[in-house]
Motif scaffolding. Structure first.
Motif, PDB file in Angstrom:
ATOM      1  N   ILE A 101     103.711  52.658 -35.095  1.00  0.00           N
ATOM      2  CA  ILE A 101     102.706  52.791 -36.154  1.00  0.00           C
ATOM      3  C   ILE A 101     103.238  53.687 -37.273  1.00  0.00           C
ATOM      4  O   ILE A 101     103.168  53.339 -38.459  1.00  0.00           O
ATOM      5  N   LEU A 102     103.777  54.838 -36.907  1.00  0.00           N
ATOM      6  CA  LEU A 102     104.259  55.784 -37.911  1.00  0.00           C
ATOM      7  C   LEU A 102     105.414  55.211 -38.725  1.00  0.00           C
ATOM      8  O   LEU A 102     105.601  55.578 -39.894  1.00  0.00           O
ATOM      9  N   ALA A 103     106.185  54.297 -38.136  1.00  0.00           N
ATOM     10  CA  ALA A 103     107.324  53.713 -38.852  1.00  0.00           C
ATOM     11  C   ALA A 103     106.896  52.836 -40.019  1.00  0.00           C
ATOM     12  O   ALA A 103     107.723  52.473 -40.861  1.00  0.00           O
ATOM     13  N   LEU A 119      99.434  45.348 -41.846  1.00  0.00           N
ATOM     14  CA  LEU A 119      97.985  45.160 -41.903  1.00  0.00           C
ATOM     15  C   LEU A 119      97.326  45.681 -40.627  1.00  0.00           C
ATOM     16  O   LEU A 119      96.242  46.281 -40.674  1.00  0.00           O
ATOM     17  N   ALA A 120      97.989  45.447 -39.480  1.00  0.00           N
ATOM     18  CA  ALA A 120      97.451  45.983 -38.230  1.00  0.00           C
ATOM     19  C   ALA A 120      97.452  47.511 -38.255  1.00  0.00           C
ATOM     20  O   ALA A 120      96.537  48.154 -37.718  1.00  0.00           O
ATOM     21  N   THR A 121      98.451  48.097 -38.890  1.00  0.00           N
ATOM     22  CA  THR A 121      98.499  49.557 -39.019  1.00  0.00           C
ATOM     23  C   THR A 121      97.382  50.056 -39.927  1.00  0.00           C
ATOM     24  O   THR A 121      96.801  51.118 -39.690  1.00  0.00           O
ATOM     25  N   SER A 133     103.458  50.684 -28.580  1.00  0.00           N
ATOM     26  CA  SER A 133     104.780  51.002 -29.128  1.00  0.00           C
ATOM     27  C   SER A 133     105.838  50.064 -28.555  1.00  0.00           C
ATOM     28  O   SER A 133     106.914  50.486 -28.130  1.00  0.00           O
ATOM     29  N   SER A 134     105.518  48.754 -28.578  1.00  0.00           N
ATOM     30  CA  SER A 134     106.413  47.739 -28.028  1.00  0.00           C
ATOM     31  C   SER A 134     106.991  46.900 -29.164  1.00  0.00           C
ATOM     32  O   SER A 134     106.300  46.025 -29.704  1.00  0.00           O
ATOM     33  N   PRO A 135     108.246  47.131 -29.556  1.00  0.00           N
ATOM     34  CA  PRO A 135     108.847  46.330 -30.628  1.00  0.00           C
ATOM     35  C   PRO A 135     108.885  44.844 -30.307  1.00  0.00           C
ATOM     36  O   PRO A 135     108.742  44.008 -31.200  1.00  0.00           O
ATOM     37  N   SER A 160      95.782  58.613 -44.388  1.00  0.00           N
ATOM     38  CA  SER A 160      97.213  58.684 -44.690  1.00  0.00           C
ATOM     39  C   SER A 160      97.955  57.495 -44.087  1.00  0.00           C
ATOM     40  O   SER A 160      98.775  56.855 -44.751  1.00  0.00           O
ATOM     41  N   ILE A 161      97.653  57.187 -42.827  1.00  0.00           N
ATOM     42  CA  ILE A 161      98.289  56.037 -42.176  1.00  0.00           C
ATOM     43  C   ILE A 161      97.844  54.737 -42.842  1.00  0.00           C
ATOM     44  O   ILE A 161      98.659  53.859 -43.130  1.00  0.00           O
ATOM     45  N   ALA A 162      96.541  54.601 -43.098  1.00  0.00           N
ATOM     46  CA  ALA A 162      96.033  53.372 -43.701  1.00  0.00           C
ATOM     47  C   ALA A 162      96.628  53.149 -45.086  1.00  0.00           C
ATOM     48  O   ALA A 162      97.052  52.032 -45.428  1.00  0.00           O
TER      49      ALA A 162
END
Length: 526
Positions: free
Chosen positions: A145-147, A191-193, A78-80, A204-206
């Protein structure tokens, strides 16, 4: 001579404005655009730049792997700041631009080359990131990730504006703008998400992340097609081919915009409900109550709410009362799980708890921002100047390969967008050249958008370097009766410099601290 012929309708006797007059103005506008705008573009050179970046090469494959790996690690932590690094080195913009120009020219060889590169790179990046997640001990969905799992209409508009700016920069040779476009339109992080979603079996995330990538990908490609046609690429196409392009562009944008618009409406509705829940809890429990955690499951029926509230002991409210108040305010049944942290106000512990909580949150934000600035500036965290009382973070950037002033400004703005009430300042390395200013003047004597953007970036750097003035070659104290193009351009640039808060001064060309004015039709160094 000079009179306009009018036509009279035989049925009504009314006079109609002649269509040929409208056609005449439209033709003149097209001719002016071709002569003064699209005609000034070096089309072969632009196409060569596009072709060089559009195909599958060993360098492209290596950069896909590296950017995918960096993006996945940034998402897991979670590092922007790390995610921004992946955006900067991602090579996916090249083949997507190639696809857009191929559509503009109906160049099937270019289309095939770009599609092959993307067809290999996308599954390659997803598989690589999924492997990283499988090998990693961190497998929880982080905020980063959720964003990237809920694309909406704003994502399409951001991609549209950024792609138009990026294509303009590519055509006009302002490559430094591509840095901002790469940050604004994230391609590799989604794509990483997707890789994370597949590795954790979370469809759902994919699915949401792939929808975001598809939105950015298609919007960038079609926006590149629009700009390419606008600047004269594909002018030899037939009328049938041009109408086919127009219909395809409109159809795709409408097909994407409708579901994304509904998604935006849903997200806006959830934001309204969240705000209403928070305000209802505060009103019900009193002014001194503070909602420190609020989670809402919008998919549950009835609406499921989980909250933590700090409040004075005498303001405790039964959960049933909170439930009734929320149901009445929202107009729908709810289920609530409320943890009330009750403090004795007589000993001022409530205020102390709130102050401690605020301080802790502020320290966490400062630590997060310091790490982001350290990565962006290329310096260790202990080299960052953090003024907690003034809420200001400053760092002196180190030279980065290929980085311009636009690079450092884009990184600073990206971090500042997440800084809340903190002020962020990244000082560009000393000696980095000022951006050239394309001093193209329109009929009203105003500078074009590219010139103004370059001037603003140079002034931003001047403020970071504590300059009080900036040199403008060709500037004169008083405009002569017959000014040269250089003097006209210098006067316009000097006014823009003054309007943006810096003092212009007259200097000779190629001196330190002087702008490099690129004047159409003028020879360099004359």
């Amino acid at each position: 001579m000079g009179q306009t012929l009018m036509t009279v309708s035989p049925n009504t006797g009314t006079t109609a404005s002649p269509a040929p007059e409208t056609f005449h103005y439209a033709t003149r506008a097209r001719l002016w655009w071709r002569r003064h705008v699209s005609g000034t573009v070096d089309h072969p050179a632009v196409m060569q730049r596009v072709a060089d970046e559009a195909g599958w090469t060993p360098r492209f494959a290596f950069m896909v792997l590296m950017s995918a790996g960096i993006a996945e690690l940034g998402l897991l932590q979670s590092s922007p700041a790390v995610v921004i690094g992946a955006m900067l080195i991602s090579p996916l913009m090249g083949p997507i631009m190639g696809l857009g120009f191929g559509l503009a020219l109906f160049d099937f060889a270019s289309l095939r080359r770009s599609l092959v590169a993307l067809g290999i790179a996308v599954p390659f990046a997803i598989a690589f990131t999924a492997a990283i997640v499988l090998l990693s001990p961190l497998k929880s969905a982080t905020p980063e990730i959720l964003a990237r799992t809920q694309p909406n209409l704003f994502d399409l508009v951001v991609a549209l504006f950024s792609a138009l700016a990026g294509t303009f920069a590519l055509i006009r040779g302002k490559g430094e703008t591509i840095v901002g476009v790469a940050i604004a339109t994230a391609l590799m992080p989604p794509l990483a998400t997707v890789g994370f979603g597949l590795a954790t079996a979370n469809t759902s995330i994919a699915g949401g992340a792939f929808a975001l990538f598809a939105t950015n990908f298609v919007t960038i490609a079609l926006s590149a097609t629009i700009m390419a046609r606008l600047y004269g690429f594909g002018h030899a196409l037939s009328s049938k081919q041009s109408w086919l392009q127009t219909g395809l562009l409109l159809a795709v944008f409408v097909v994407m915009a409708v579901p994304l618009g509904f998604a935006l409406q849903r997200i806006a509705g959830e934001a309204v409900i969240t705000s209403q829940v928070r305000s209802t809890l505060t009103e019900t429990m009193g002014e001194r109550a503070r909602v420190t955690q609020l989670d809402i499951d919008f998919q549950a029926t009835p609406l499921a709410i989980r909250t933590v509230v700090i409040a004075p002991r005498k303001q405790a409210v039964p959960t049933a009362s909170l439930k009734a108040a929320l149901a009445a305010h929202l107009g729908q049944p709810v289920e609530i799980e409320a943890d009330q942290v009750l403090i004795d106000p007589a000993s001022a512990k409530a205020d102390e708890a709130l102050a401690a909580l605020t301080k802790t949150q502020d320290q966490q934000l400062a630590t997060k921002l310091t790490g982001m600035v350290a990565v962006a500036a290329g310096v260790p965290a202990d080299a960052i100047l953090v003024d907690r009382s003034a809420h200001r973070i400053q760092a002196a950037g180190t030279p980065l390969p290929g980085a311009t002033l636009s690079t450092y400004r884009a990184l600073e703005e990206r971090i500042a967008a997440q800084a809340q009430d903190w002020s962020i300042a990244i000082v560009p390395p000393a000696g980095i050249p000022l951006l050239p200013v394309p001093a193209d003047i329109d009929e009203t004597g105003a500078l074009g958008p590219a010139a103004l953007d370059a001037i603003r970036t140079n002034i931003w750097a001047a403020h970071r370097w504590n300059w009080t003035s900036i040199g403008v070659p060709g500037m004169t104290a008083a405009m002569p009766s017959r000014p040269t193009p250089e003097q006209i351009a210098a006067a316009a640039v000097a006014k823009a410099v003054a309007d943006n808060g810096l003092q212009p001064r007259a200097v000779g060309p190629d001196l330190p601290g002087a702008l490099d004015l690129i004047i159409p039709g003028a020879k360099k160094g004359r």
